[in-house]
Design a protein around this motif. Structure first.
Motif, PDB file in Angstrom:
ATOM      1  N   GLY A  87       0.809  -1.209   0.000  1.00  0.00           N
ATOM      2  CA  GLY A  87       0.000   0.000   0.000  1.00  0.00           C
ATOM      3  C   GLY A  87       0.842   1.259   0.000  1.00  0.00           C
ATOM      4  N   HIS A  97      -0.715  -9.407  -3.024  1.00  0.00           N
ATOM      5  CA  HIS A  97      -1.782  -8.449  -2.732  1.00  0.00           C
ATOM      6  C   HIS A  97      -2.210  -8.606  -1.275  1.00  0.00           C
ATOM      7  CE1 HIS A  97      -4.433 -11.945  -3.365  1.00  0.00           C
ATOM      8  NE2 HIS A  97      -5.445 -11.241  -2.859  1.00  0.00           N
ATOM      9  N   TRP A 120      -5.448  -4.014  -2.041  1.00  0.00           N
ATOM     10  CA  TRP A 120      -4.415  -3.319  -2.797  1.00  0.00           C
ATOM     11  C   TRP A 120      -3.327  -4.309  -3.186  1.00  0.00           C
ATOM     12  CZ3 TRP A 120      -5.536  -2.757   2.350  1.00  0.00           C
ATOM     13  CH2 TRP A 120      -4.561  -3.090   3.272  1.00  0.00           C
ATOM     14  N   LEU A 157      -8.355  -8.003  -6.603  1.00  0.00           N
ATOM     15  CA  LEU A 157      -8.666  -6.836  -5.769  1.00  0.00           C
ATOM     16  C   LEU A 157     -10.169  -6.574  -5.704  1.00  0.00           C
ATOM     17  CD1 LEU A 157      -5.795  -4.359  -6.715  1.00  0.00           C
ATOM     18  CD2 LEU A 157      -5.810  -6.235  -5.065  1.00  0.00           C
ATOM     19  N   SER A 169      -2.916  -1.855  -7.872  1.00  0.00           N
ATOM     20  CA  SER A 169      -2.985  -0.577  -7.170  1.00  0.00           C
ATOM     21  C   SER A 169      -2.059  -0.583  -5.963  1.00  0.00           C
ATOM     22  CB  SER A 169      -4.421  -0.289  -6.712  1.00  0.00           C
ATOM     23  OG  SER A 169      -4.476   0.874  -5.906  1.00  0.00           O
ATOM     24  N   ASP A 170      -1.322   0.524  -5.765  1.00  0.00           N
ATOM     25  CA  ASP A 170      -0.506   0.650  -4.561  1.00  0.00           C
ATOM     26  C   ASP A 170      -1.173   1.542  -3.525  1.00  0.00           C
ATOM     27  OD1 ASP A 170      -0.171   3.131  -5.696  1.00  0.00           O
ATOM     28  OD2 ASP A 170       1.983   2.943  -6.036  1.00  0.00           O
ATOM     29  N   GLU A 171      -2.477   1.732  -3.678  1.00  0.00           N
ATOM     30  CA  GLU A 171      -3.265   2.482  -2.704  1.00  0.00           C
ATOM     31  C   GLU A 171      -4.468   1.651  -2.277  1.00  0.00           C
ATOM     32  OE1 GLU A 171      -4.422   6.214  -4.320  1.00  0.00           O
ATOM     33  OE2 GLU A 171      -2.361   6.935  -4.595  1.00  0.00           O
ATOM     34  N   PRO A 172      -4.711   1.517  -0.979  1.00  0.00           N
ATOM     35  CA  PRO A 172      -5.896   0.777  -0.522  1.00  0.00           C
ATOM     36  C   PRO A 172      -7.174   1.388  -1.073  1.00  0.00           C
ATOM     37  CG  PRO A 172      -4.388   1.168   1.300  1.00  0.00           C
ATOM     38  CD  PRO A 172      -3.880   1.996   0.152  1.00  0.00           C
ATOM     39  N   GLN A 173      -8.021   0.538  -1.654  1.00  0.00           N
ATOM     40  CA  GLN A 173      -9.294   0.984  -2.203  1.00  0.00           C
ATOM     41  C   GLN A 173     -10.416   0.103  -1.675  1.00  0.00           C
ATOM     42  OE1 GLN A 173      -9.371   1.574  -6.487  1.00  0.00           O
ATOM     43  NE2 GLN A 173      -7.155   1.885  -6.543  1.00  0.00           N
TER      44      GLN A 173
END
Length: 390
Positions: free
Chosen positions: A253, A323, A336, A344, A352-356
């Motif tokens: 993340g 992940h 993420w 995901l 993605s390297d950002e938590p969603q």
């Protein structure tokens, strides 16, 4: 409670697609990649062995094990080579088990008085390995919780039984193929094994043969641990999430240079970028890259605090190969990292390297109670929300 899955489904771990039923190798269009939450089904489920109330999920790369605890206990398998006999393990042979641990090579079952390991690569009528155990007297210690067993733990490869010092007072244990992370009764975290990607959290890339306390976390009691192939995570008693290890796919993340470059290249290709566009900004792009060079993290060798969401705490977490998925105290699921198989759950195959937040569950007014990651997929247990979320 209902279970949903998304991600890698080549062997029908999530649901049985048409190609799989006919015995033909499938592709993304035929259910190999499941990019959004899908309620679990399998050929075994059609025989009445579907995840129900009291069910827990265990997952490996090619298989999913459903552990039923609402009656006398049993295990059903879905995925690679699953059949009526569950790859050589008749369902009746698992009756009475209280826990299960699955890998690509074997399924280990914990009974009140013994452990049994079944070789999933062979058609066996008896377990390939077994060991008698003595359950601690009530109140004298925690019950068997695989991979922990009295006096030690069960490894992913032979020798299956490994001893642990009683001084560690182990509460839970998480294993990857190359390293281990242990949570003690006092909330201290210990790691050992391969350290080449910073996954041990000791500040370097050296390996450790014996459990070593993660000094950066001392004084902050932890309540939950998890590990992926080359990364590790834990949750503090206060609901904070700490991450460390490899971040090439954004699985921590944290900003990942490799992932950002891959996404930029993919966007350029999809947009049909032309050479004229490249010639208009040759100096500007490197300048911006240099400005932010120190921000990107390939390896995080010390635990780092990850702010998944500022509005609530983290209740549980699980790691896939590359992940990570976390459940908040408000019942939301955040994911993420690597997303090439849809693991995901965001209805895309993007990483993605950002938590969603996985919006599907909020849209369906469902609360996520637990999450379990396979190597390339994710499984979430949900309940119906009594009061619709905002």
């Amino acid at each position: 409670m209902r279970w949903f899955g998304f991600g890698f489904n080549a062997f029908g771990q999530i649901h049985v697609h048409e190609k799989l039923v006919k015995g033909v190798r499938g592709d993304a269009a035929n259910g190999v990649k499941v990019s959004g939450p899908t309620e679990l089904t399998s050929q075994a489920d059609r025989r009445g062995c579907c995840p129900k109330t009291g069910c827990q999920i265990r997952a490996s790369w090619s298989r999913r094990a459903s552990l039923h605890l609402d009656s006398d206990g049993c295990v059903c398998l879905a995925g690679f080579a699953s059949s009526d006999s569950c790859s050589g393990l008749p369902v009746r042979e698992s009756r009475g088990c209280r826990d299960a641990l699955i890998s690509e090579s074997c399924l280990t079952l914990a009974f009140p008085d013994r452990l049994e390991s079944w070789d999933l690569q062979k058609e066996e009528t008896t377990p390939s390995w077994s060991m008698e155990i003595k359950t601690p007297p009530e109140g004298s210690g925690p019950p068997v919780s695989l991979p922990l067993v009295p006096g030690g733990y069960i490894a992913t490869k032979p020798p299956l039984y490994r001893s642990l010092s009683p001084l560690l007072r182990a509460k839970s244990l998480a294993l990857s193929s190359e390293h281990a992370i242990l949570l003690s009764a006092s909330g201290a975290v210990y790691t050992w094994g391969l350290g080449s990607h910073g996954q041990l959290g000791h500040g370097g890339l050296a390996s450790e043969e014996e459990p070593r306390a993660v000094e950066a976390l001392l004084g902050m009691p932890m309540s939950c641990i998890a590990t992926g192939s080359w990364h590790s995570v834990c949750i503090s008693d206060g609901g904070d999430l700490y991450v460390w290890g490899w971040n090439e796919s954004g699985q921590l993340g944290l900003p990942s240079r490799g992932l950002r470059k891959a996404l930029q290249l993919q966007s350029s290709q999809q947009a049909g970028a032309v050479h004229q566009d490249d010639s208009t900004s040759p100096a500007k792009e490197p300048q911006e890259g240099e400005q932010h060079e120190d921000v990107f993290i390939s390896i995080q060798a010390f635990p780092a605090l990850l702010d998944v969401t500022p509005s609530c705490e983290i209740r549980s977490v699980s790691c896939g190969s590359r992940h990570t998925a976390a459940v908040t105290t408000t019942g939301d699921l955040y994911t993420w990292g690597w997303g090439d198989y849809g693991q995901l759950g965001h209805q895309t195959l993007m990483s993605s390297d950002e938590p969603q937040r996985v919006e599907f569950f909020r849209q369906q007014q469902m609360l996520v109670a637990d999450v379990v990651c396979g190597a390339w997929n994710t499984f979430a247990a949900v309940t119906k929300e009594e009061v619709a979320g905002s």
